[in-house]
Design a protein around this motif. Structure first.
Motif, short mmCIF file in Angstrom:
data_model
loop_
_atom_site.label_atom_id
_atom_site.label_comp_id
_atom_site.label_asym_id
_atom_site.label_seq_id
_atom_site.Cartn_x
_atom_site.Cartn_y
_atom_site.Cartn_z
N GLU A 293 -12.14 -1.62 3.87
CA GLU A 293 -11.77 -0.89 3.04
C GLU A 293 -11.14 0.44 3.97
O GLU A 293 -11.71 0.91 5.16
CB GLU A 293 -12.37 0.09 2.18
CG GLU A 293 -12.81 -0.96 1.25
CD GLU A 293 -13.65 -0.55 0.16
OE1 GLU A 293 -13.02 0.91 -0.45
OE2 GLU A 293 -14.37 -0.75 -0.67
N ASP B 33 0.68 -0.76 0.02
CA ASP B 33 -0.11 -0.15 -0.17
C ASP B 33 0.60 1.32 -0.13
O ASP B 33 0.83 2.10 -1.00
CB ASP B 33 -1.18 0.27 1.19
CG ASP B 33 -1.62 -0.81 1.39
OD1 ASP B 33 -2.63 -1.20 0.17
OD2 ASP B 33 -1.99 -1.81 1.83
N ALA C 173 1.40 3.59 -3.61
CA ALA C 173 0.05 4.74 -3.31
C ALA C 173 0.46 5.68 -3.89
O ALA C 173 -0.56 5.88 -4.62
CB ALA C 173 0.38 5.67 -1.54
N ARG D 38 -8.02 3.63 -13.05
CA ARG D 38 -7.33 2.43 -13.01
C ARG D 38 -8.67 2.11 -14.12
O ARG D 38 -8.83 2.26 -14.54
CB ARG D 38 -7.84 1.80 -11.75
CG ARG D 38 -6.84 2.94 -10.69
CD ARG D 38 -5.22 2.76 -10.93
NE ARG D 38 -4.91 1.06 -10.05
CZ ARG D 38 -5.10 0.43 -8.96
NH1 ARG D 38 -4.95 1.23 -8.03
NH2 ARG D 38 -4.72 -0.64 -9.16
N HIS E 15 -3.12 5.91 -6.44
CA HIS E 15 -4.46 6.78 -6.22
C HIS E 15 -4.46 7.78 -7.10
O HIS E 15 -3.94 8.47 -7.21
CB HIS E 15 -4.17 7.39 -3.96
CG HIS E 15 -4.57 6.25 -3.14
ND1 HIS E 15 -5.34 5.56 -2.85
CD2 HIS E 15 -3.66 5.97 -2.33
CE1 HIS E 15 -4.97 5.01 -2.22
NE2 HIS E 15 -4.16 4.53 -1.62
N GLY E 16 -5.87 8.08 -6.59
CA GLY E 16 -6.25 8.82 -8.32
C GLY E 16 -6.00 9.21 -9.30
O GLY E 16 -6.56 9.89 -9.73
N PRO F 41 -8.20 4.00 4.76
CA PRO F 41 -8.06 4.86 3.48
C PRO F 41 -6.85 5.03 2.93
O PRO F 41 -6.31 5.23 1.60
CB PRO F 41 -8.02 6.07 4.26
CG PRO F 41 -8.81 6.24 5.21
CD PRO F 41 -8.71 4.47 5.30
N TRP F 42 -6.11 4.16 3.22
CA TRP F 42 -4.78 4.06 2.91
C TRP F 42 -4.12 3.04 1.81
O TRP F 42 -3.46 2.12 1.18
CB TRP F 42 -3.61 3.60 3.49
CG TRP F 42 -4.10 2.52 4.24
CD1 TRP F 42 -3.83 1.54 4.70
CD2 TRP F 42 -4.57 3.56 6.12
NE1 TRP F 42 -3.85 0.37 5.43
CE2 TRP F 42 -4.13 1.88 6.02
CE3 TRP F 42 -4.34 3.59 6.60
CZ2 TRP F 42 -4.77 1.48 7.80
CZ3 TRP F 42 -4.57 3.81 8.04
CH2 TRP F 42 -5.33 2.66 8.59
N ASP F 43 -5.66 2.06 1.95
CA ASP F 43 -5.97 0.76 0.76
C ASP F 43 -5.40 0.99 -0.76
O ASP F 43 -5.80 1.58 -0.98
CB ASP F 43 -6.92 -0.72 1.34
CG ASP F 43 -7.30 -1.02 2.29
OD1 ASP F 43 -5.71 -0.89 2.72
OD2 ASP F 43 -8.28 -0.96 2.69
N VAL F 44 -4.75 0.81 -1.72
CA VAL F 44 -4.69 0.61 -2.65
C VAL F 44 -5.20 -1.27 -3.59
O VAL F 44 -4.44 -2.20 -3.42
CB VAL F 44 -3.24 0.09 -3.15
CG1 VAL F 44 -3.18 0.31 -4.91
CG2 VAL F 44 -2.06 1.84 -2.85
N LYS F 45 -6.41 -0.70 -3.91
CA LYS F 45 -6.97 -1.56 -4.86
C LYS F 45 -6.27 -2.88 -5.79
O LYS F 45 -5.60 -2.04 -6.27
CB LYS F 45 -8.45 -1.28 -4.81
CG LYS F 45 -9.34 -1.19 -4.32
CD LYS F 45 -10.68 -1.11 -4.80
CE LYS F 45 -12.13 -1.01 -3.48
NZ LYS F 45 -12.49 -0.85 -4.34
#
Length: 201
Positions: free
Chosen positions: A178, A146, A150, A157, A153-154, A180-184
């Motif tokens: 989930e 993660d 990071a 994808r 994020h944003g 907030p710091w999780d990267v899917k």
């Protein structure tokens, strides 16, 4: 970035136990099935820079993926756990020396100049303990993936690097909370299925 949920700790323990019960035959068969599923990804053939992991403690083995990458002349990388929960990636070849890191996980014995940043990898095969079909992943609690990815994020994808979680089918759960710091993940590959996390569920 800390995970203190008792539920997550219990799920980690349960998945580790289930994975440890797998026999050698089941693991070999799962690795073959995984390769079949991953072949559905064009990136596995097209991309030049592919990263994975050195399977330990019953993780789904990538040995067939590595052999395929070498055969195609692709560069395969393994993660190096650095400071501040950051991963960098070292080239992995058939003559690369492997040494345990401070967590006991095998890593290439690489010089700093050989390491590449996560953004330079095109396809990343990510280990996990549990997953859901929305692309949420339960890792080992260190937060290395993660933190290292990071920067996604944003971003729209899927993009590069493409993040593909790898695990056994039994590691699927209905839903993971989930943070907030999780990267899917973009995809999840098991021995029996390739799951697009962008597809309607």
């Amino acid at each position: 970035m800390t995970e203190i949920s008792p539920e997550r700790h219990a799920l980690r323990a349960r998945m580790r136990e289930e994975r440890a019960r797998l026999g050698a035959g089941a693991r070999i068969q799962a690795a073959q099935g995984l390769m079949t599923q991953l072949r559905q990804l064009p990136e596995l053939t097209i991309d030049q820079h592919i990263a994975g992991y050195f399977a330990v403690n019953g993780e789904l083995s990538l040995h067939l993926v590595v052999a395929d990458a070498w055969r195609r002349g692709r560069q395969f990388y393994l993660p190096i756990a650095g400071a501040r929960r950051q991963l960098r990636f070292a080239p992995y070849r058939n003559d690369t020396a492997i040494v345990p890191n401070r967590f006991g996980i095998p890593e290439p014995a690489a010089e700093t100049a050989q390491l590449v940043d996560p953004a330079a990898i095109q396809l990343v095969l990510v280990p996990l303990l549990a997953f859901d079909r929305r692309g949420n992943r339960l890792g080992y609690g260190g937060g290395f993936y993660d933190t290292s990815f990071a920067f996604l994020h944003g971003q729209d994808r899927p993009t590069e690097p493409l993040l593909v979680g790898v695990g056994y089918a039994f590691q699927e759960v209905d839903a993971l909370d989930e943070a907030p710091w999780d990267v899917k993940l973009d995809f999840i590959a098991t021995e029996s299925e390739l799951i697009s996390c962008e597809a309607p569920q």
